[in-house]
Design a protein around this motif. Structure first.
Motif, PDB file in Angstrom:
ATOM      1  N   UNK A  68       0.729  -1.217   0.130  1.00 41.86           N
ATOM      2  CA  UNK A  68       0.007  -0.037  -0.107  1.00 41.86           C
ATOM      3  C   UNK A  68       0.755   1.256  -0.170  1.00 41.86           C
ATOM      4  N   UNK A  71      -0.090   4.599  -1.562  1.00 42.56           N
ATOM      5  CA  UNK A  71      -1.103   5.610  -0.722  1.00 42.56           C
ATOM      6  C   UNK A  71      -0.565   6.489   0.229  1.00 42.56           C
ATOM      7  N   UNK A  76       0.902  14.598   4.839  1.00 45.95           N
ATOM      8  CA  UNK A  76      -0.321  14.351   6.152  1.00 45.95           C
ATOM      9  C   UNK A  76       0.100  13.475   6.911  1.00 45.95           C
ATOM     10  N   UNK A  85      -1.052   3.283  11.856  1.00 40.04           N
ATOM     11  CA  UNK A  85      -2.578   2.954  11.510  1.00 40.04           C
ATOM     12  C   UNK A  85      -2.878   1.693  10.975  1.00 40.04           C
ATOM     13  N   UNK A 101     -13.851  -0.042  10.657  1.00 42.58           N
ATOM     14  CA  UNK A 101     -14.635   0.923   9.800  1.00 42.58           C
ATOM     15  C   UNK A 101     -13.491   1.954   9.530  1.00 42.58           C
ATOM     16  N   UNK A 102     -13.385   2.231   8.381  1.00 38.74           N
ATOM     17  CA  UNK A 102     -12.272   3.273   7.809  1.00 38.74           C
ATOM     18  C   UNK A 102     -12.972   4.470   6.969  1.00 38.74           C
ATOM     19  N   UNK A 103     -12.465   5.782   7.345  1.00 41.33           N
ATOM     20  CA  UNK A 103     -12.886   6.735   6.367  1.00 41.33           C
ATOM     21  C   UNK A 103     -12.711   6.670   4.951  1.00 41.33           C
ATOM     22  N   UNK A 104     -13.546   7.231   4.219  1.00 37.87           N
ATOM     23  CA  UNK A 104     -13.229   7.152   2.644  1.00 37.87           C
ATOM     24  C   UNK A 104     -12.010   7.696   2.413  1.00 37.87           C
ATOM     25  N   UNK A 105     -11.057   6.872   1.439  1.00 41.19           N
ATOM     26  CA  UNK A 105     -10.010   7.294   1.243  1.00 41.19           C
ATOM     27  C   UNK A 105      -9.711   8.604   0.500  1.00 41.19           C
ATOM     28  N   UNK A 106      -8.710   9.602   0.654  1.00 45.40           N
ATOM     29  CA  UNK A 106      -8.636  11.039  -0.054  1.00 45.40           C
ATOM     30  C   UNK A 106      -8.080  10.556  -1.220  1.00 45.40           C
TER      31      UNK A 106
ATOM     32  N   UNK B  16     -11.382   6.437  18.924  1.00 43.42           N
ATOM     33  CA  UNK B  16     -11.293   5.815  17.364  1.00 43.42           C
ATOM     34  C   UNK B  16     -10.073   5.279  16.948  1.00 43.42           C
ATOM     35  N   UNK B  30     -16.210   6.829  11.342  1.00 43.90           N
ATOM     36  CA  UNK B  30     -15.497   6.690  10.159  1.00 43.90           C
ATOM     37  C   UNK B  30     -16.317   7.511   9.246  1.00 43.90           C
ATOM     38  N   UNK B  34     -15.138  10.813   6.809  1.00 43.42           N
ATOM     39  CA  UNK B  34     -15.356  10.814   5.646  1.00 43.42           C
ATOM     40  C   UNK B  34     -15.875  12.207   4.945  1.00 43.42           C
ATOM     41  N   UNK B  40     -11.190  14.870  10.648  1.00 51.98           N
ATOM     42  CA  UNK B  40     -10.121  13.878   9.833  1.00 51.98           C
ATOM     43  C   UNK B  40      -8.754  14.524  10.401  1.00 51.98           C
ATOM     44  N   UNK B  44      -5.874  12.556  12.391  1.00 49.27           N
ATOM     45  CA  UNK B  44      -4.490  12.561  12.067  1.00 49.27           C
ATOM     46  C   UNK B  44      -3.370  13.234  12.827  1.00 49.27           C
ATOM     47  N   UNK B  47      -3.165  10.429  15.415  1.00 52.03           N
ATOM     48  CA  UNK B  47      -2.143   9.397  14.755  1.00 52.03           C
ATOM     49  C   UNK B  47      -0.752   9.693  14.710  1.00 52.03           C
ATOM     50  N   UNK B  83      -4.759  -6.716  -5.598  1.00 55.49           N
ATOM     51  CA  UNK B  83      -4.340  -5.666  -4.659  1.00 55.49           C
ATOM     52  C   UNK B  83      -5.135  -5.915  -3.347  1.00 55.49           C
ATOM     53  N   UNK B  97     -17.914   4.979   2.531  1.00 54.62           N
ATOM     54  CA  UNK B  97     -17.473   3.619   2.486  1.00 54.62           C
ATOM     55  C   UNK B  97     -17.747   2.578   3.621  1.00 54.62           C
ATOM     56  N   UNK B  98     -17.462   3.547   4.738  1.00 54.89           N
ATOM     57  CA  UNK B  98     -17.570   2.669   6.083  1.00 54.89           C
ATOM     58  C   UNK B  98     -18.961   2.202   6.268  1.00 54.89           C
TER      59      UNK B  98
END
Ligand code: ZN
Lengths: 188, 216
Positions: A68, A71, A76, A85, A101-106, B16, B30, B34, B40, B44, B47, B83, B97-98
């Motif tokens: 990955x 990505x 960021x 992560x 559950x993951x946020x939409x990919x940017x 989370x 999530x 989004x 977000x 981050x 994170x 992939x 998507x979640x």
């Protein structure tokens, strides 16, 4: 590809991950392994996994990083945050047998430009300052932060957050974060 | 689209990020991340701190040399793999998507609760449940949580109660003591993602919801 201006200026693990992303550089992957495998092992053991499970997941996390890497966006996140992560995702998928559950990919920028380079550099410096600030914390506070992010995955009792005062662990984490933030302000 | 007004509290974002939020609430967080750049960014930043803590761990727990060799040897076979074995569903329409992942990549199969109100239960377990609710404009949002924490996020339309107006992306974190009757605003039906940590009692649930609905 990162513009030349910042090549060599970032934290080594971030540089290695960029090399893996852009050039599928196996030597750089080896360095990432050497840097992160012991730390990830310590993280897995802290969260109560057996050594055998830890080995499996460490391999899984690093191979996921390899597949990955495309990505990875250094404007960021530093490599350590990005690897963290992946490690948490894999631990949750594995231990709870559920998909986290993951946020939409940017969308990634097509081509990194000068602005991205400046942002990447600023983020890297800020993250280094955060790391330095973390190391200056009292051992007790540092331990609370470690326990929170790297410890076992017991569910937070969020029910308690309404009406009831936050538990001592939470207030300590908060205190630690606040102190980190102040440290960062001074460093800016 | 106007910016999100009602956000996820920072301690819940932290829970989370650290992986300690029960699944039902993690779906809502999530979904919100989004749609909300501010939260977000908060996630981050958390994170980054987690990464710093990982980096600061002692590096003396060396994995055996064999693991390194096996991992490097696996790069070729990993490269050959498709992939993603279980691809994460793409966002579709109003559903991030979640939510699509909880729906198994298919559109929701609505069950009528009467009075035009519909629901789709996404997951229900001992640690909580998360569902989609469809409320026609002007109707009251059914009371879906009982003596537990509730998190409700708007995906379409809007609802309003004494604490304010909630539109797409907005999250209401419900205090069990708060007496409020959210009403879907006139116009487009309101579709919400609603999580609660109170156990679902399937038999009792529908009559209670209907009681609530018929009171309006
Ligand atoms: Zn937000």
């Amino acid at each position: 590809m990162e513009p030349e201006a910042i090549a060599g200026a970032l934290s080594p693990p971030t540089e290695w991950l960029i090399a893996v992303r852009d050039r599928r550089d196996r030597a750089a992957f080896g360095k990432l392994f050497d840097h992160f495998a012991p730390r990830l092992t310590a993280m897995m053991l802290k969260s109560g996994m057996t050594r055998a499970m830890a080995d499996d997941l460490v391999q899984d996390v690093l191979l996921t990083a390899w597949t990955k890497a495309g990505q990875f966006d250094p404007s960021r996140a530093q490599a350590s945050a990005w690897i963290y992560r992946i490690a948490r995702n894999r631990q949750i998928d594995h231990l709870r047998r559920e998909r986290r559950p993951l946020p939409d990919a940017l969308a990634l920028p097509e081509e990194a430009d000068e602005t991205d380079a400046a942002q990447t550099l600023a983020l890297d410096q800020e993250a280094r300052a955060l790391r330095a600030a973390l190391e200056k914390l009292a051992p007790e506070q540092r331990q609370m932060i470690e326990q929170s992010f790297l410890g076992d995955l017991t569910h937070t009792e969020i029910r308690e957050r309404t009406g009831v005062p936050l538990g001592t662990i939470k207030s300590r984490i908060r205190l630690g974060l606040e102190r980190l933030r102040h440290e960062l302000k001074e460093l800016r | 689209m106007p910016p999100v007004q009602h956000h996820i509290p920072e301690d819940i974002v932290q829970a989370y990020v650290s992986g300690r939020l029960p699944h039902a609430f993690a779906v809502v967080v999530a979904a919100h991340l989004s749609l909300c750049d501010a939260c977000r960014a908060t996630a981050e930043a958390q994170e980054a701190l987690a990464g710093a803590a990982l980096d600061a761990l002692p590096s003396d727990a060396a994995p055996d040399a064999d693991l390194r060799a096996r991992t490097l040897a696996a790069l070729d076979s990993v490269e050959a793999l498709p992939r993603e074995a279980m691809p994460i569903p793409a966002p579709a329409g109003i559903y991030p998507s979640a939510v699509m992942a909880e729906l198994g990549g298919r559109p929701p199969r609505w069950k009528s609760l009467g009075a035009g109100i519909r629901q789709t239960i996404l997951t229900a377990g001992p640690e909580g449940s998360v569902r989609l609710l469809y409320i026609p404009g002007g109707k009251a949002v059914p009371d879906h949580g009982h003596n537990g924490l509730e998190m409700t996020m708007v995906l379409q339309g809007a609802f309003q109660d004494i604490t304010g107006k909630y539109a797409r992306g907005d999250v209401q974190v419900g205090d069990p003591d708060l007496e409020h009757t959210p009403i879907a605003m006139e116009g487009e039906a309101c579709i919400c993602l609603a999580a609660t940590d109170a156990p679902l009692r399937f038999n009792a649930l529908v009559p209670r919801l209907l009681q609530r609905v018929f009171r309006i």
